[in-house]
Design a protein around this motif. Structure first.
Motif, PDB file in Angstrom:
ATOM      1  N   SER A  76       0.843  -1.195   0.000  1.00  0.00           N
ATOM      2  CA  SER A  76       0.000   0.000   0.000  1.00  0.00           C
ATOM      3  C   SER A  76       0.878   1.245   0.000  1.00  0.00           C
ATOM      4  O   SER A  76       1.846   1.337   0.745  1.00  0.00           O
ATOM      5  CB  SER A  76      -0.922   0.008   1.213  1.00  0.00           C
ATOM      6  OG  SER A  76      -0.174   0.028   2.402  1.00  0.00           O
ATOM      7  N   TRP A  77       0.528   2.170  -0.854  1.00  0.00           N
ATOM      8  CA  TRP A  77       1.292   3.404  -0.962  1.00  0.00           C
ATOM      9  C   TRP A  77       0.379   4.575  -0.722  1.00  0.00           C
ATOM     10  O   TRP A  77      -0.814   4.520  -1.017  1.00  0.00           O
ATOM     11  CB  TRP A  77       1.957   3.489  -2.334  1.00  0.00           C
ATOM     12  CG  TRP A  77       3.072   2.516  -2.388  1.00  0.00           C
ATOM     13  CD1 TRP A  77       3.021   1.250  -2.869  1.00  0.00           C
ATOM     14  CD2 TRP A  77       4.362   2.678  -1.851  1.00  0.00           C
ATOM     15  NE1 TRP A  77       4.227   0.617  -2.687  1.00  0.00           N
ATOM     16  CE2 TRP A  77       5.073   1.478  -2.056  1.00  0.00           C
ATOM     17  CE3 TRP A  77       5.019   3.725  -1.196  1.00  0.00           C
ATOM     18  CZ2 TRP A  77       6.377   1.283  -1.653  1.00  0.00           C
ATOM     19  CZ3 TRP A  77       6.330   3.531  -0.803  1.00  0.00           C
ATOM     20  CH2 TRP A  77       6.991   2.341  -1.030  1.00  0.00           C
ATOM     21  N   PRO A  78       0.929   5.648  -0.202  1.00  0.00           N
ATOM     22  CA  PRO A  78       0.098   6.815   0.112  1.00  0.00           C
ATOM     23  C   PRO A  78      -0.523   7.415  -1.140  1.00  0.00           C
ATOM     24  O   PRO A  78       0.032   7.337  -2.225  1.00  0.00           O
ATOM     25  CB  PRO A  78       1.084   7.793   0.746  1.00  0.00           C
ATOM     26  CG  PRO A  78       2.443   7.318   0.382  1.00  0.00           C
ATOM     27  CD  PRO A  78       2.339   5.867   0.070  1.00  0.00           C
ATOM     28  N   THR A  79      -1.684   7.992  -0.936  1.00  0.00           N
ATOM     29  CA  THR A  79      -2.372   8.693  -2.010  1.00  0.00           C
ATOM     30  C   THR A  79      -2.695  10.094  -1.520  1.00  0.00           C
ATOM     31  O   THR A  79      -2.550  10.395  -0.337  1.00  0.00           O
ATOM     32  CB  THR A  79      -3.669   7.962  -2.416  1.00  0.00           C
ATOM     33  OG1 THR A  79      -4.503   7.851  -1.263  1.00  0.00           O
ATOM     34  CG2 THR A  79      -3.372   6.585  -2.991  1.00  0.00           C
ATOM     35  N   GLY A  80      -3.140  10.934  -2.409  1.00  0.00           N
ATOM     36  CA  GLY A  80      -3.482  12.299  -2.040  1.00  0.00           C
ATOM     37  C   GLY A  80      -2.270  13.040  -1.521  1.00  0.00           C
ATOM     38  O   GLY A  80      -1.167  12.892  -2.029  1.00  0.00           O
ATOM     39  N   ALA A  81      -2.468  13.832  -0.480  1.00  0.00           N
ATOM     40  CA  ALA A  81      -1.376  14.626   0.080  1.00  0.00           C
ATOM     41  C   ALA A  81      -0.256  13.748   0.634  1.00  0.00           C
ATOM     42  O   ALA A  81       0.908  14.129   0.610  1.00  0.00           O
ATOM     43  CB  ALA A  81      -1.905  15.549   1.174  1.00  0.00           C
ATOM     44  N   ALA A  82      -0.601  12.561   1.104  1.00  0.00           N
ATOM     45  CA  ALA A  82       0.412  11.662   1.665  1.00  0.00           C
ATOM     46  C   ALA A  82       1.361  11.138   0.597  1.00  0.00           C
ATOM     47  O   ALA A  82       2.438  10.632   0.915  1.00  0.00           O
ATOM     48  CB  ALA A  82      -0.259  10.500   2.387  1.00  0.00           C
ATOM     49  N   ALA A  83       0.997  11.274  -0.675  1.00  0.00           N
ATOM     50  CA  ALA A  83       1.867  10.821  -1.755  1.00  0.00           C
ATOM     51  C   ALA A  83       3.139  11.652  -1.832  1.00  0.00           C
ATOM     52  O   ALA A  83       4.063  11.309  -2.566  1.00  0.00           O
ATOM     53  CB  ALA A  83       1.130  10.842  -3.085  1.00  0.00           C
ATOM     54  N   GLY A  84       3.209  12.730  -1.063  1.00  0.00           N
ATOM     55  CA  GLY A  84       4.443  13.513  -0.961  1.00  0.00           C
ATOM     56  C   GLY A  84       5.612  12.666  -0.508  1.00  0.00           C
ATOM     57  O   GLY A  84       6.769  13.016  -0.719  1.00  0.00           O
ATOM     58  N   TYR A  85       5.307  11.524   0.099  1.00  0.00           N
ATOM     59  CA  TYR A  85       6.346  10.570   0.494  1.00  0.00           C
ATOM     60  C   TYR A  85       7.240  10.224  -0.690  1.00  0.00           C
ATOM     61  O   TYR A  85       8.442  10.054  -0.556  1.00  0.00           O
ATOM     62  CB  TYR A  85       5.705   9.294   1.048  1.00  0.00           C
ATOM     63  CG  TYR A  85       6.591   8.089   0.900  1.00  0.00           C
ATOM     64  CD1 TYR A  85       7.635   7.858   1.787  1.00  0.00           C
ATOM     65  CD2 TYR A  85       6.422   7.208  -0.163  1.00  0.00           C
ATOM     66  CE1 TYR A  85       8.478   6.778   1.625  1.00  0.00           C
ATOM     67  CE2 TYR A  85       7.259   6.133  -0.334  1.00  0.00           C
ATOM     68  CZ  TYR A  85       8.294   5.915   0.570  1.00  0.00           C
ATOM     69  OH  TYR A  85       9.134   4.860   0.385  1.00  0.00           O
ATOM     70  N   LEU A  86       6.646  10.118  -1.883  1.00  0.00           N
ATOM     71  CA  LEU A  86       7.412   9.732  -3.063  1.00  0.00           C
ATOM     72  C   LEU A  86       8.498  10.755  -3.367  1.00  0.00           C
ATOM     73  O   LEU A  86       9.622  10.398  -3.726  1.00  0.00           O
ATOM     74  CB  LEU A  86       6.483   9.540  -4.260  1.00  0.00           C
ATOM     75  CG  LEU A  86       5.383   8.490  -4.083  1.00  0.00           C
ATOM     76  CD1 LEU A  86       4.434   8.509  -5.269  1.00  0.00           C
ATOM     77  CD2 LEU A  86       5.974   7.109  -3.873  1.00  0.00           C
ATOM     78  N   ALA A  87       8.187  12.037  -3.211  1.00  0.00           N
ATOM     79  CA  ALA A  87       9.181  13.081  -3.430  1.00  0.00           C
ATOM     80  C   ALA A  87      10.269  13.032  -2.360  1.00  0.00           C
ATOM     81  O   ALA A  87      11.454  13.214  -2.657  1.00  0.00           O
ATOM     82  CB  ALA A  87       8.514  14.452  -3.442  1.00  0.00           C
ATOM     83  N   VAL A  88       9.883  12.761  -1.127  1.00  0.00           N
ATOM     84  CA  VAL A  88      10.858  12.660  -0.044  1.00  0.00           C
ATOM     85  C   VAL A  88      11.829  11.519  -0.326  1.00  0.00           C
ATOM     86  O   VAL A  88      13.048  11.665  -0.202  1.00  0.00           O
ATOM     87  CB  VAL A  88      10.149  12.454   1.320  1.00  0.00           C
ATOM     88  CG1 VAL A  88      11.147  12.127   2.417  1.00  0.00           C
ATOM     89  CG2 VAL A  88       9.332  13.677   1.675  1.00  0.00           C
ATOM     90  N   LYS A  89      11.308  10.383  -0.719  1.00  0.00           N
ATOM     91  CA  LYS A  89      12.145   9.228  -1.053  1.00  0.00           C
ATOM     92  C   LYS A  89      13.040   9.551  -2.238  1.00  0.00           C
ATOM     93  O   LYS A  89      14.221   9.222  -2.258  1.00  0.00           O
ATOM     94  CB  LYS A  89      11.243   8.018  -1.356  1.00  0.00           C
ATOM     95  CG  LYS A  89      11.924   6.847  -2.018  1.00  0.00           C
ATOM     96  CD  LYS A  89      12.623   5.965  -1.024  1.00  0.00           C
ATOM     97  CE  LYS A  89      13.065   4.655  -1.651  1.00  0.00           C
ATOM     98  NZ  LYS A  89      14.354   4.726  -2.349  1.00  0.00           N
ATOM     99  N   GLY A  90      12.485  10.217  -3.230  1.00  0.00           N
ATOM    100  CA  GLY A  90      13.257  10.550  -4.420  1.00  0.00           C
ATOM    101  C   GLY A  90      14.422  11.469  -4.128  1.00  0.00           C
ATOM    102  O   GLY A  90      15.553  11.212  -4.552  1.00  0.00           O
ATOM    103  N   ILE A  91      14.179  12.537  -3.388  1.00  0.00           N
ATOM    104  CA  ILE A  91      15.266  13.484  -3.116  1.00  0.00           C
ATOM    105  C   ILE A  91      16.296  12.870  -2.176  1.00  0.00           C
ATOM    106  O   ILE A  91      17.485  13.158  -2.277  1.00  0.00           O
ATOM    107  CB  ILE A  91      14.735  14.842  -2.618  1.00  0.00           C
ATOM    108  CG1 ILE A  91      15.791  15.929  -2.781  1.00  0.00           C
ATOM    109  CG2 ILE A  91      14.262  14.767  -1.192  1.00  0.00           C
ATOM    110  CD1 ILE A  91      16.223  16.173  -4.202  1.00  0.00           C
TER     111      ILE A  91
END
Length: 135
Positions: free
Chosen positions: A39-54
């Motif tokens: 399960s991966w975050p959706t909506g505003a919680a999908a900001g996790y993807l940017a955190v992981k990326g940077i």
């Protein structure tokens, strides 16, 4: 052996940059699925993807910059410290519905490779100049 160690360290700098770019720009949801949890975050919680990326991009750049500056020992120390990242990622996968195969085969294996690279860099000795003997 020095060439092998250098190539390994460069790859350990380039791979996280490519993962980070995938999380940030190229295929965030695909990259998230490849991480290993269901399960991966959706909506505003999908900001996790940017955190992981940077995080990944910064880690890769640190390794490459240290190598470019000729700081092989510092690169080894940084790699040894950064090895915590894939091992913690392994725990995240194991505790958030991911498979043992992904946790061990991707994250734990990456941690081991990072530690091996750190070890190889840290065991290098500076070339000792030969002193000419005057007999």
């Amino acid at each position: 052996m020095r060439r092998f160690t250098t190539v390994l360290a460069v790859l350990l700098g380039l791979f996280p940059i490519s993962f980070g770019l995938r999380f940030l720009l190229l295929d965030p949801q695909g990259a998230a699925a490849g991480f290993g949890t269901e399960s991966w975050p959706t909506g505003a919680a999908a900001g996790y993807l940017a955190v992981k990326g940077i995080r990944d991009i910064a880690c890769g750049l640190i390794i490459l910059v240290l190598l470019a500056l000729g700081e092989r020992r510092a690169t080894g120390v940084v790699l040894a410290v950064m090895a915590i990242i894939p091992f913690v990622d392994m725990v995240v996968v194991l505790t958030h519905g991911g498979t043992v195969a992904t946790a061990l085969g991707v994250h734990a294996l990456t941690g081991v490779v990072v530690l091996v690279s750190a070890y190889l860099l840290l065991r290098e000795r500076a070339a000792v100049p030969q002193v000419a003997s005057h007999a």
